[in-house]
Design a protein around this motif. Structure first.
Motif, PDB file in Angstrom:
ATOM      1  N   LEU A 107      -3.303  -1.926  -5.621  1.00 37.06           N
ATOM      2  CA  LEU A 107      -4.290  -2.743  -4.925  1.00 37.06           C
ATOM      3  C   LEU A 107      -4.985  -1.901  -3.855  1.00 37.06           C
ATOM      4  O   LEU A 107      -4.330  -1.196  -3.092  1.00 37.06           O
ATOM      5  CB  LEU A 107      -3.592  -3.942  -4.269  1.00 37.06           C
ATOM      6  CG  LEU A 107      -4.448  -4.911  -3.458  1.00 37.06           C
ATOM      7  CD1 LEU A 107      -5.400  -5.678  -4.365  1.00 37.06           C
ATOM      8  CD2 LEU A 107      -3.560  -5.867  -2.660  1.00 37.06           C
ATOM      9  N   ILE A 108      -6.297  -1.973  -3.816  1.00 38.96           N
ATOM     10  CA  ILE A 108      -7.054  -1.396  -2.702  1.00 38.96           C
ATOM     11  C   ILE A 108      -7.505  -2.535  -1.810  1.00 38.96           C
ATOM     12  O   ILE A 108      -8.309  -3.373  -2.228  1.00 38.96           O
ATOM     13  CB  ILE A 108      -8.266  -0.585  -3.195  1.00 38.96           C
ATOM     14  CG1 ILE A 108      -7.828   0.561  -4.104  1.00 38.96           C
ATOM     15  CG2 ILE A 108      -9.044  -0.036  -2.001  1.00 38.96           C
ATOM     16  CD1 ILE A 108      -8.977   1.421  -4.608  1.00 38.96           C
ATOM     17  N   ASN A 109      -6.931  -2.611  -0.621  1.00 39.34           N
ATOM     18  CA  ASN A 109      -7.226  -3.610   0.413  1.00 39.34           C
ATOM     19  C   ASN A 109      -6.524  -4.943   0.150  1.00 39.34           C
ATOM     20  O   ASN A 109      -6.625  -5.505  -0.947  1.00 39.34           O
ATOM     21  CB  ASN A 109      -8.726  -3.880   0.570  1.00 39.34           C
ATOM     22  CG  ASN A 109      -9.517  -2.628   0.881  1.00 39.34           C
ATOM     23  OD1 ASN A 109      -8.963  -1.649   1.374  1.00 39.34           O
ATOM     24  ND2 ASN A 109     -10.801  -2.656   0.599  1.00 39.34           N
ATOM     25  N   ALA A 110      -5.850  -5.435   1.151  1.00 38.48           N
ATOM     26  CA  ALA A 110      -5.218  -6.754   1.109  1.00 38.48           C
ATOM     27  C   ALA A 110      -6.074  -7.702   1.952  1.00 38.48           C
ATOM     28  O   ALA A 110      -5.876  -7.840   3.159  1.00 38.48           O
ATOM     29  CB  ALA A 110      -3.789  -6.686   1.649  1.00 38.48           C
ATOM     30  N   ARG A 168       1.284  -8.498 -11.280  1.00 36.49           N
ATOM     31  CA  ARG A 168       2.142  -7.573 -10.542  1.00 36.49           C
ATOM     32  C   ARG A 168       1.292  -6.632  -9.687  1.00 36.49           C
ATOM     33  O   ARG A 168       0.214  -6.231 -10.107  1.00 36.49           O
ATOM     34  CB  ARG A 168       2.963  -6.742 -11.534  1.00 36.49           C
ATOM     35  CG  ARG A 168       4.092  -5.950 -10.919  1.00 36.49           C
ATOM     36  CD  ARG A 168       4.831  -5.114 -11.969  1.00 36.49           C
ATOM     37  NE  ARG A 168       4.075  -3.915 -12.318  1.00 36.49           N
ATOM     38  CZ  ARG A 168       3.446  -3.724 -13.473  1.00 36.49           C
ATOM     39  NH1 ARG A 168       3.467  -4.662 -14.410  1.00 36.49           N
ATOM     40  NH2 ARG A 168       2.792  -2.600 -13.717  1.00 36.49           N
ATOM     41  N   ILE A 169       1.779  -6.325  -8.497  1.00 36.32           N
ATOM     42  CA  ILE A 169       1.155  -5.303  -7.649  1.00 36.32           C
ATOM     43  C   ILE A 169       2.258  -4.347  -7.217  1.00 36.32           C
ATOM     44  O   ILE A 169       3.255  -4.767  -6.624  1.00 36.32           O
ATOM     45  CB  ILE A 169       0.449  -5.926  -6.433  1.00 36.32           C
ATOM     46  CG1 ILE A 169      -0.726  -6.799  -6.892  1.00 36.32           C
ATOM     47  CG2 ILE A 169      -0.046  -4.828  -5.482  1.00 36.32           C
ATOM     48  CD1 ILE A 169      -1.396  -7.577  -5.780  1.00 36.32           C
ATOM     49  N   ASP A 170       2.084  -3.068  -7.527  1.00 32.51           N
ATOM     50  CA  ASP A 170       3.131  -2.074  -7.291  1.00 32.51           C
ATOM     51  C   ASP A 170       2.925  -1.272  -6.018  1.00 32.51           C
ATOM     52  O   ASP A 170       3.870  -0.653  -5.509  1.00 32.51           O
ATOM     53  CB  ASP A 170       3.211  -1.114  -8.482  1.00 32.51           C
ATOM     54  CG  ASP A 170       3.511  -1.846  -9.775  1.00 32.51           C
ATOM     55  OD1 ASP A 170       4.584  -2.461  -9.860  1.00 32.51           O
ATOM     56  OD2 ASP A 170       2.662  -1.807 -10.689  1.00 32.51           O
ATOM     57  N   ALA A 171       1.693  -1.238  -5.508  1.00 27.76           N
ATOM     58  CA  ALA A 171       1.396  -0.478  -4.295  1.00 27.76           C
ATOM     59  C   ALA A 171       0.069  -0.973  -3.741  1.00 27.76           C
ATOM     60  O   ALA A 171      -0.726  -1.605  -4.445  1.00 27.76           O
ATOM     61  CB  ALA A 171       1.323   1.024  -4.596  1.00 27.76           C
ATOM     62  N   LYS A 211       8.778  -9.274  -2.373  1.00 35.84           N
ATOM     63  CA  LYS A 211       9.447  -8.128  -1.752  1.00 35.84           C
ATOM     64  C   LYS A 211       8.393  -7.306  -1.009  1.00 35.84           C
ATOM     65  O   LYS A 211       7.185  -7.571  -1.114  1.00 35.84           O
ATOM     66  CB  LYS A 211      10.112  -7.253  -2.812  1.00 35.84           C
ATOM     67  CG  LYS A 211       9.128  -6.675  -3.818  1.00 35.84           C
ATOM     68  CD  LYS A 211       9.815  -5.828  -4.865  1.00 35.84           C
ATOM     69  CE  LYS A 211       8.795  -5.256  -5.862  1.00 35.84           C
ATOM     70  NZ  LYS A 211       9.444  -4.417  -6.888  1.00 35.84           N
ATOM     71  N   LYS A 212       8.862  -6.321  -0.269  1.00 37.60           N
ATOM     72  CA  LYS A 212       7.941  -5.408   0.391  1.00 37.60           C
ATOM     73  C   LYS A 212       7.369  -4.434  -0.634  1.00 37.60           C
ATOM     74  O   LYS A 212       8.098  -3.811  -1.398  1.00 37.60           O
ATOM     75  CB  LYS A 212       8.648  -4.629   1.492  1.00 37.60           C
ATOM     76  CG  LYS A 212       9.156  -5.485   2.649  1.00 37.60           C
ATOM     77  CD  LYS A 212       9.873  -4.630   3.674  1.00 37.60           C
ATOM     78  CE  LYS A 212      10.433  -5.475   4.798  1.00 37.60           C
ATOM     79  NZ  LYS A 212      11.192  -4.652   5.782  1.00 37.60           N
ATOM     80  N   VAL A 213       6.053  -4.329  -0.641  1.00 34.33           N
ATOM     81  CA  VAL A 213       5.350  -3.435  -1.560  1.00 34.33           C
ATOM     82  C   VAL A 213       5.045  -2.119  -0.838  1.00 34.33           C
ATOM     83  O   VAL A 213       4.664  -2.131   0.334  1.00 34.33           O
ATOM     84  CB  VAL A 213       4.040  -4.102  -2.047  1.00 34.33           C
ATOM     85  CG1 VAL A 213       3.162  -3.111  -2.805  1.00 34.33           C
ATOM     86  CG2 VAL A 213       4.361  -5.301  -2.917  1.00 34.33           C
ATOM     87  N   PRO A 214       5.191  -0.971  -1.489  1.00 32.60           N
ATOM     88  CA  PRO A 214       4.824   0.302  -0.861  1.00 32.60           C
ATOM     89  C   PRO A 214       3.342   0.318  -0.480  1.00 32.60           C
ATOM     90  O   PRO A 214       2.480  -0.021  -1.289  1.00 32.60           O
ATOM     91  CB  PRO A 214       5.122   1.344  -1.946  1.00 32.60           C
ATOM     92  CG  PRO A 214       6.144   0.696  -2.824  1.00 32.60           C
ATOM     93  CD  PRO A 214       5.797  -0.768  -2.824  1.00 32.60           C
TER      94      PRO A 214
END
Length: 244
Positions: free
Chosen positions: A35-38, A53-56, A79-82
């Motif tokens: 993901l680029i930008n939350a 799914r988002i892995d980072a 969970k916490k994503v990198p």
């Protein structure tokens, strides 16, 4: 690359391609979703585009339109994503949130790192011209196995550091801030301001993002056609899929 949003901070109301959520994207490669930008609209974007799914996550600077979706990201992932960001961006996140929503990976300008088969270089740009030390910004230069991409959703092209410009040249795809049509805006680009750089940089394909209300989709295309820059340059829109 799926464009989840192509608009300015706060988004933009409109019809069809002129309705724009805050700028962000999902890069899907080698069984990883980056993901680029939350953004503030992340929950809506996840639902709209059926993201599984988002892995980072890449966070280019510490403004609210980049980091406000971190709680939603944590809730979605379970969970916490990198995350990958400058140390100053993590400080901005800590000022906004007491809870830790991400796994911190501190990046440094021009220092390459890798995720799977991607090679990524954070590239210094100038966005917050009032508080550049508090909110430094970076672009992302990403090398895929056979292609190169430069992504920069927030910057003033006239203040691009000399060391950074080489990363904006001769890419297969460039995705660039174009917040206005003609009027200059602090920390952003107008289309008229950006055109000489588009010509000079020689990227094979350029997409425009961060598009504000004074730059209707069809009007941008009209200007680009007059400048003989269309279709090699065109405005992005929410839901656009870019194959790379």
């Amino acid at each position: 690359i799926l464009i989840l949003g192509s608009g300015p901070s706060g988004g933009r109301e409109g019809r069809d391609k002129d309705k724009r959520l805050e700028t962000s994207a999902l890069i899907s490669t080698n069984n990883k979703n980056i993901l680029i930008n939350a953004t503030r609209f992340l929950r809506e974007q996840i639902g709209k585009y059926k993201i599984k799914r988002i892995d980072a996550v890449f966070l280019g600077h510490g403004h609210s339109d980049i980091i406000s979706g971190l709680p939603d990201l944590f809730e979605f992932a379970g969970k916490k994503v990198p995350a990958y960001a400058l140390k100053e961006t993590y400080r901005a996140i800590s000022r906004k949130y007491t809870k830790q929503y991400i796994i911190k990976n501190v990046v440094e300008p021009y220092k390459k790192f890798e995720i799977g088969d991607l090679k990524i270089v954070p590239v210094s740009v100038v966005h917050d011209e009032v508080r550049p030390e508090r909110f430094p910004a970076i672009a992302w230069h990403i090398t895929f196995p056979n292609k190169k991409l430069i992504w920069c959703e927030d910057f003033n092209v006239d203040k691009l550091p000399e060391k950074s410009e080489k990363y904006f040249k001769n890419n297969d795809i460039a995705v660039l801030d174009c917040a206005r049509l003609e009027t200059k805006m602090i920390g952003h680009n107008s289309l008229i301001q950006l055109i000489p750089y588009i010509r000079r940089w020689g990227n094979k394909k350029t997409y425009l993002i961060q598009i504000g209300k004074d730059a209707p989709h069809e009007k941008i295309i009209e200007v680009l056609k007059k400048e003989n820059l269309y279709p090699q340059t065109e405005p992005a829109y929410d839901g656009l899929k870019i194959l790379i």
